[in-house]
Design a protein around this motif. Structure first.
Motif, PDB file in Angstrom:
ATOM      1  N   MET A   1       0.899  -1.212   0.012  1.00 53.34           N
ATOM      2  CA  MET A   1      -0.052  -0.085  -0.103  1.00 53.34           C
ATOM      3  C   MET A   1       0.820   1.249   0.055  1.00 53.34           C
ATOM      4  SD  MET A   1      -3.195   1.055   2.475  1.00 53.34           S
ATOM      5  CE  MET A   1      -2.224   1.339   4.176  1.00 53.34           C
ATOM      6  N   HIS A   2       0.456   2.236  -0.657  1.00 53.42           N
ATOM      7  CA  HIS A   2       1.124   3.530  -0.571  1.00 53.42           C
ATOM      8  C   HIS A   2       1.241   3.799   0.738  1.00 53.42           C
ATOM      9  CE1 HIS A   2       1.724   7.436  -2.220  1.00 53.42           C
ATOM     10  NE2 HIS A   2       1.078   7.907  -1.306  1.00 53.42           N
ATOM     11  N   ASP A   3       2.537   4.691   0.912  1.00 57.18           N
ATOM     12  CA  ASP A   3       2.929   5.040   2.454  1.00 57.18           C
ATOM     13  C   ASP A   3       1.958   6.061   3.020  1.00 57.18           C
ATOM     14  OD1 ASP A   3       5.082   3.543   2.641  1.00 57.18           O
ATOM     15  OD2 ASP A   3       6.494   5.026   2.047  1.00 57.18           O
ATOM     16  N   PHE A   4       1.659   6.210   4.116  1.00 54.42           N
ATOM     17  CA  PHE A   4       0.977   7.261   4.620  1.00 54.42           C
ATOM     18  C   PHE A   4       1.497   7.555   6.040  1.00 54.42           C
ATOM     19  CE2 PHE A   4      -1.128   3.435   6.292  1.00 54.42           C
ATOM     20  CZ  PHE A   4      -1.595   3.614   7.524  1.00 54.42           C
ATOM     21  N   ILE A   5       1.237   8.733   6.409  1.00 52.72           N
ATOM     22  CA  ILE A   5       1.637   9.242   7.635  1.00 52.72           C
ATOM     23  C   ILE A   5       0.468   9.618   8.706  1.00 52.72           C
ATOM     24  CG2 ILE A   5       1.631  11.594   6.543  1.00 52.72           C
ATOM     25  CD1 ILE A   5       3.871  12.384   8.768  1.00 52.72           C
ATOM     26  N   VAL A   6       0.537   9.197  10.037  1.00 50.87           N
ATOM     27  CA  VAL A   6      -0.425   9.533  11.045  1.00 50.87           C
ATOM     28  C   VAL A   6       0.111  10.775  11.795  1.00 50.87           C
ATOM     29  CG1 VAL A   6      -1.145   8.844  13.410  1.00 50.87           C
ATOM     30  CG2 VAL A   6      -1.102   7.168  11.386  1.00 50.87           C
ATOM     31  N   VAL A   7      -0.787  11.649  12.122  1.00 49.82           N
ATOM     32  CA  VAL A   7      -0.727  12.695  12.873  1.00 49.82           C
ATOM     33  C   VAL A   7      -1.456  12.764  13.779  1.00 49.82           C
ATOM     34  CG1 VAL A   7      -0.360  15.266  12.771  1.00 49.82           C
ATOM     35  CG2 VAL A   7       0.417  14.092  10.784  1.00 49.82           C
ATOM     36  N   ILE A   8      -1.069  12.917  15.298  1.00 57.21           N
ATOM     37  CA  ILE A   8      -1.966  13.004  16.325  1.00 57.21           C
ATOM     38  C   ILE A   8      -1.921  14.274  17.053  1.00 57.21           C
ATOM     39  CG2 ILE A   8      -2.285  11.943  18.565  1.00 57.21           C
ATOM     40  CD1 ILE A   8      -0.610   9.474  17.733  1.00 57.21           C
ATOM     41  N   PRO A   9      -2.856  15.211  16.781  1.00 58.64           N
ATOM     42  CA  PRO A   9      -2.936  16.455  17.447  1.00 58.64           C
ATOM     43  C   PRO A   9      -3.237  16.213  19.094  1.00 58.64           C
ATOM     44  CG  PRO A   9      -4.361  16.291  15.622  1.00 58.64           C
ATOM     45  CD  PRO A   9      -4.174  14.813  15.755  1.00 58.64           C
ATOM     46  N   ALA A  10      -2.545  16.876  19.654  1.00 55.83           N
ATOM     47  CA  ALA A  10      -2.597  16.819  21.102  1.00 55.83           C
ATOM     48  C   ALA A  10      -2.456  17.987  22.074  1.00 55.83           C
ATOM     49  CB  ALA A  10      -1.531  15.752  21.867  1.00 55.83           C
ATOM     50  N   ARG A  11      -3.616  18.688  22.186  1.00 53.24           N
ATOM     51  CA  ARG A  11      -3.614  19.997  23.105  1.00 53.24           C
ATOM     52  C   ARG A  11      -3.880  19.610  24.328  1.00 53.24           C
ATOM     53  NH1 ARG A  11      -7.952  22.169  22.617  1.00 53.24           N
ATOM     54  NH2 ARG A  11      -7.554  24.124  23.421  1.00 53.24           N
ATOM     55  N   TYR A  12      -3.048  20.393  25.184  1.00 52.89           N
ATOM     56  CA  TYR A  12      -3.203  20.157  26.636  1.00 52.89           C
ATOM     57  C   TYR A  12      -4.628  20.583  27.289  1.00 52.89           C
ATOM     58  CZ  TYR A  12      -1.834  20.393  31.739  1.00 52.89           C
ATOM     59  OH  TYR A  12      -1.832  20.006  32.835  1.00 52.89           O
ATOM     60  N   LEU A 109      -8.349   0.228  11.541  1.00 52.38           N
ATOM     61  CA  LEU A 109      -9.415   1.280  11.047  1.00 52.38           C
ATOM     62  C   LEU A 109      -8.612   2.508  10.399  1.00 52.38           C
ATOM     63  CD1 LEU A 109     -12.346   1.678  13.509  1.00 52.38           C
ATOM     64  CD2 LEU A 109     -11.928   0.375  11.477  1.00 52.38           C
ATOM     65  N   ILE A 110      -7.278   2.626  11.241  1.00 55.29           N
ATOM     66  CA  ILE A 110      -6.118   3.624  10.406  1.00 55.29           C
ATOM     67  C   ILE A 110      -5.824   2.982   9.175  1.00 55.29           C
ATOM     68  CG2 ILE A 110      -4.008   4.618  10.943  1.00 55.29           C
ATOM     69  CD1 ILE A 110      -4.353   4.368  14.074  1.00 55.29           C
ATOM     70  N   ASP A 111      -5.492   2.089   8.930  1.00 53.61           N
ATOM     71  CA  ASP A 111      -4.995   1.452   7.705  1.00 53.61           C
ATOM     72  C   ASP A 111      -6.219   1.609   6.755  1.00 53.61           C
ATOM     73  OD1 ASP A 111      -2.596   0.839   8.648  1.00 53.61           O
ATOM     74  OD2 ASP A 111      -3.066  -1.451   8.860  1.00 53.61           O
ATOM     75  N   GLN A 112      -7.487   1.075   7.115  1.00 54.56           N
ATOM     76  CA  GLN A 112      -8.802   1.206   6.318  1.00 54.56           C
ATOM     77  C   GLN A 112      -8.831   2.599   5.659  1.00 54.56           C
ATOM     78  OE1 GLN A 112     -12.430  -0.132   7.975  1.00 54.56           O
ATOM     79  NE2 GLN A 112     -13.476   0.140   6.007  1.00 54.56           N
ATOM     80  N   VAL A 113      -8.870   3.631   6.624  1.00 52.91           N
ATOM     81  CA  VAL A 113      -9.295   5.040   6.031  1.00 52.91           C
ATOM     82  C   VAL A 113      -8.138   5.478   4.894  1.00 52.91           C
ATOM     83  CG1 VAL A 113      -8.240   6.211   7.961  1.00 52.91           C
ATOM     84  CG2 VAL A 113     -10.350   7.090   6.790  1.00 52.91           C
ATOM     85  N   ALA A 114      -6.744   4.935   5.444  1.00 56.70           N
ATOM     86  CA  ALA A 114      -5.835   5.196   4.509  1.00 56.70           C
ATOM     87  C   ALA A 114      -5.911   4.658   3.069  1.00 56.70           C
ATOM     88  CB  ALA A 114      -4.427   5.179   5.024  1.00 56.70           C
ATOM     89  N   ILE A 118      -6.480   6.285  -0.711  1.00 58.77           N
ATOM     90  CA  ILE A 118      -5.612   5.731  -1.915  1.00 58.77           C
ATOM     91  C   ILE A 118      -6.199   5.045  -3.079  1.00 58.77           C
ATOM     92  CG2 ILE A 118      -3.533   4.171  -2.449  1.00 58.77           C
ATOM     93  CD1 ILE A 118      -2.618   4.596   0.709  1.00 58.77           C
ATOM     94  N   GLN A 119      -7.241   4.601  -2.739  1.00 57.92           N
ATOM     95  CA  GLN A 119      -7.862   3.874  -3.951  1.00 57.92           C
ATOM     96  C   GLN A 119      -8.848   4.795  -4.772  1.00 57.92           C
ATOM     97  OE1 GLN A 119     -10.438   1.074  -1.444  1.00 57.92           O
ATOM     98  NE2 GLN A 119      -8.651  -0.156  -1.077  1.00 57.92           N
ATOM     99  N   ASP A 120      -9.509   5.788  -3.996  1.00 50.88           N
ATOM    100  CA  ASP A 120     -10.270   6.963  -4.937  1.00 50.88           C
ATOM    101  C   ASP A 120      -9.355   7.975  -5.151  1.00 50.88           C
ATOM    102  OD1 ASP A 120     -11.978   8.670  -5.815  1.00 50.88           O
ATOM    103  OD2 ASP A 120     -13.675   8.423  -4.349  1.00 50.88           O
ATOM    104  N   GLU A 121      -8.661   8.125  -6.257  1.00 46.31           N
ATOM    105  CA  GLU A 121      -7.719   9.150  -6.664  1.00 46.31           C
ATOM    106  C   GLU A 121      -8.465  10.381  -6.738  1.00 46.31           C
ATOM    107  OE1 GLU A 121      -5.273   7.748  -9.934  1.00 46.31           O
ATOM    108  OE2 GLU A 121      -4.468   6.215  -8.941  1.00 46.31           O
ATOM    109  N   GLY A 122      -9.656  10.525  -6.970  1.00 48.03           N
ATOM    110  CA  GLY A 122     -10.425  11.786  -7.253  1.00 48.03           C
ATOM    111  C   GLY A 122     -10.867  12.361  -5.858  1.00 48.03           C
ATOM    112  N   ALA A 123     -10.716  11.664  -4.777  1.00 52.54           N
ATOM    113  CA  ALA A 123     -11.193  12.136  -3.309  1.00 52.54           C
ATOM    114  C   ALA A 123     -10.131  12.843  -2.751  1.00 52.54           C
ATOM    115  CB  ALA A 123     -11.800  11.049  -2.527  1.00 52.54           C
ATOM    116  N   SER A 124     -10.452  13.957  -1.960  1.00 44.72           N
ATOM    117  CA  SER A 124      -9.459  14.617  -1.006  1.00 44.72           C
ATOM    118  C   SER A 124      -9.556  14.349   0.152  1.00 44.72           C
ATOM    119  CB  SER A 124     -10.006  16.263  -1.118  1.00 44.72           C
ATOM    120  OG  SER A 124      -9.957  16.896  -2.380  1.00 44.72           O
ATOM    121  N   VAL A 125     -10.367  13.581   0.607  1.00 40.36           N
ATOM    122  CA  VAL A 125     -10.569  12.892   2.010  1.00 40.36           C
ATOM    123  C   VAL A 125     -11.259  11.809   2.293  1.00 40.36           C
ATOM    124  CG1 VAL A 125     -11.694  13.664   4.208  1.00 40.36           C
ATOM    125  CG2 VAL A 125     -11.233  15.531   2.799  1.00 40.36           C
ATOM    126  N   ALA A 126     -10.974  10.589   2.867  1.00 44.11           N
ATOM    127  CA  ALA A 126     -11.862   9.654   3.370  1.00 44.11           C
ATOM    128  C   ALA A 126     -12.020   9.491   5.028  1.00 44.11           C
ATOM    129  CB  ALA A 126     -10.809   8.627   2.969  1.00 44.11           C
TER     130      ALA A 126
END
Length: 255
Positions: A1-12, A109-114, A118-126
């Motif tokens: 699968m195409h590489d992806f990065i996870v970002v975890i926003p964490a506010r105190y 689920l993280i893998d699934q949404v990524a 990747i599968q829908d090249e015309g989408a900006s968000v999943a």
């Protein structure tokens, strides 16, 4: 699968649970539990984005990659856009946003949404959804509903019960006849170029009414792919009661 990065926003800061990312869960701060869970996914990188040195201090000994962001972001998406810039990600890079209060989020689920993005090249968000099978959930304004096209792309999101059953809802229903209604699960994958654009847009009128940020993407003509979650995600931590539930889960697992 195409590489992806996870970002975890964490506010105190947290209205209901101040210092929530550092709340102890079986001997580790919550944000560390979330980071560990995200690392079980197929992500090429897992980054924690925070504006607080106390969060940085607990994660550094674990070897976590940390990006310090500004403290004036109005939304988590704006914080993601800053991370995209700091890491100099290409516009086609896939970024999965994992909330910092989801210590039990299944890695699949993280893998699934990524994969869906990747599968829908015309989408900006999943993103993900799951069937609603009870009346109380459907009519709860705190539960976000989503309707999809045949392609899986989102038609719209709303806090209202939708689609409205014109015949079945003439009287308040006692039960639901089908599982045609979908609850939105707030796990997102984005293209980095979309995040750059999104942070420049003014909030959309429909977004302000519903208080749903994803409507800004639809308002500007961007496609959101919605997959049915492969597993049911456990709830995140919004309240002290939630925190005790998660603590009990880890205590039972480690017993």
């Amino acid at each position: 699968m195409h590489d992806f990065i996870v970002v975890i926003p964490a506010r105190y800061a947290s209205t209901r649970l101040p210092g929530k990312p550092l709340a102890d869960i079986a001997g580790k701060p919550m944000v560390a539990r979330v980071w560990e869970q995200a690392r079980r996914s197929s992500a090429a990188r897992v980054v924690v984005a925070t504006d607080d040195p106390r969060i940085e201090a607990v994660l550094q000994p674990l070897g976590a990659e940390i990006v310090m962001t500004r403290d004036d972001h109005s939304t988590g998406t704006d914080r993601l856009a800053e991370v995209v810039e700091q890491l100099a990600l290409g516009d086609d890079a896939i970024v999965v946003n994992v909330q910092g209060d989801e210590p039990l989020l299944p890695a699949e689920l993280i893998d699934q949404v990524a994969a869906r993005l990747i599968q829908d090249e015309g989408a900006s968000v999943a993103t993900l959804a799951e069937p609603i099978n009870d009346v109380e959930t459907l009519f709860n304004a705190n539960v976000v509903k989503v309707t999809r096209a045949m392609s899986g792309r989102a038609l719209t999101f709303s806090r209202a019960p939708m689609p409205w059953d014109r015949e079945g809802f003439r009287e308040p229903p006692q039960m639901l006849s089908t599982d045609a209604w979908l609850r939105h699960i707030g796990l997102y994958a984005y293209r980095a170029g979309f995040l750059r654009d999104f942070s420049q847009w003014m909030p959309a009128p429909i977004e302000q009414l519903e208080q749903l940020e994803q409507l800004r993407a639809l308002y500007h003509g961007h496609a959101i792919q919605v997959a049915l979650a492969e597993v049911t995600p456990p709830g995140g931590v919004d309240t002290q009661e939630d925190l005790e539930r998660v603590r009990a889960w880890f205590a039972e697992r480690d017993a």
